[in-house]
Design an enzyme around this catalytic site. Structure first.
Site, PDB file in Angstrom:
ATOM      1  N   SER A  96      -4.253  -3.196  -1.862  1.00 22.24           N
ATOM      2  CA  SER A  96      -3.526  -2.023  -1.402  1.00 22.24           C
ATOM      3  C   SER A  96      -2.023  -2.313  -1.422  1.00 22.24           C
ATOM      4  O   SER A  96      -1.489  -2.659  -2.475  1.00 22.24           O
ATOM      5  CB  SER A  96      -4.030  -1.625  -0.011  1.00 22.24           C
ATOM      6  OG  SER A  96      -3.612  -0.333   0.338  1.00 22.24           O
ATOM      7  N   MET A  97      -1.310  -2.174  -0.305  1.00 22.37           N
ATOM      8  CA  MET A  97       0.116  -2.494  -0.299  1.00 22.37           C
ATOM      9  C   MET A  97       0.358  -3.903  -0.828  1.00 22.37           C
ATOM     10  O   MET A  97       1.344  -4.166  -1.525  1.00 22.37           O
ATOM     11  CB  MET A  97       0.690  -2.364   1.106  1.00 22.37           C
ATOM     12  CG  MET A  97       2.181  -2.637   1.194  1.00 22.37           C
ATOM     13  SD  MET A  97       2.835  -2.726   2.881  1.00 22.37           S
ATOM     14  CE  MET A  97       2.469  -4.437   3.300  1.00 22.37           C
TER      15      MET A  97
END
Length: 261
Positions: A96-97
């Site tokens: 994700s991030m």
């Protein structure tokens, strides 16, 4: 138990020291996540792979430090840490991030002539496939705690019992808000594709990443590329942990084989 002496810093956690491993894996957590998310990965891959996990400021033992609300700044710090531990081949893995931080770290490593052996990205659309959510980044802080908690539960990345504890919610929401701001304000800087091989993992029901957006990572490397699609949502890697580890191990193994670019 983490190693408390050689090989650690404020930014790096080593849960299963593997000093004789021929390869190193550096893991980057998701928004709101911490280094401990990768403890199972470290335990499963030791002693064959030396697994390190990045600890961003503002969480767990760094909770008194201000969060960093910028992907580029996180990547700049991570690059210094990886360079300090590049005595053997290094693969980067981000979810994700963390995928964005790992990607920007890979770019910096290549610019400095120290490219990683591989890059594994999970649960994130290709950098060139931003959906134009710039407006939300400026309003993320205005969301109520209830709305943020509901969004986290939809992603199934946090134990629901944790979010039932008002004190714990009070402690973690500032970090989550900060990380969301960093992730959603990130803007890809066009440039040449990496030479680093990229392996992409995605979930069929991920509300934030379509399969086409995951496949578009192909544009970001001139080296080998693989895409693996799992059933499940944004945190498919929790329910497919063994298969995810196999993909990571295969990607590392291929990095020892010569490839054309």
């Amino acid at each position: 138990m983490t190693e408390t002496l050689q090989g650690t810093s404020a930014w790096i956690r080593r849960f299963q020291p593997s000093p004789d491993a021929p390869h190193r894996l550096v893991c980057f957590p998701h928004a709101g996540g911490a280094a401990t998310f990768f403890f199972p990965m470290a335990r499963a891959l030791a002693p064959d792979v030396d697994v390190l996990a990045v600890q961003y400021p503002g969480r767990q033992d760094r909770r008194t430090e201000p969060c960093i609300e910028d992907i580029e700044t996180l990547a700049a710090h991570a690059t210094e840490e990886v360079l300090a531990r590049s005595d053997r081949p290094v693969t980067l893995f981000g979810h994700s991030m963390g995928a964005m931080v790992a990607f920007e770290t890979a770019r910096r490593l290549e610019e400095q002539g120290r490219p990683p052996a591989g890059l594994v990205v999970s649960g994130m659309r290709a950098p060139s496939r931003a959906r134009g959510r710039a407006g939300r980044a400026g309003t993320e802080r205005a969301e109520t705690a209830e709305e943020l908690v509901a969004g986290i539960l939809r992603l199934q990345g946090t134990d629901a019992a944790v979010l039932d504890d008002p004190e714990l919610v009070r402690m973690i929401l500032p970090t989550i808000r900060s990380d969301y701001k960093a992730a959603e304000s990130y803007r890809w800087r066009p440039g040449p594709p990496l030479r680093t091989p990229i392996a992409v993992l995605t979930g069929t029901e991920d509300p934030h990443v379509s399969t086409d957006e995951a496949a578009a990572w192909r544009e970001h490397t001139a080296g080998p590329f693989t895409l693996t699609v799992f059933t499940g949502g944004h945190f498919f890697l929790n329910e497919h942990a063994d298969d995810v580890r196999r993909v990571v191990i295969d990607h590392i193994a291929r990095s020892f084989q010569p490839h054309s670019v």
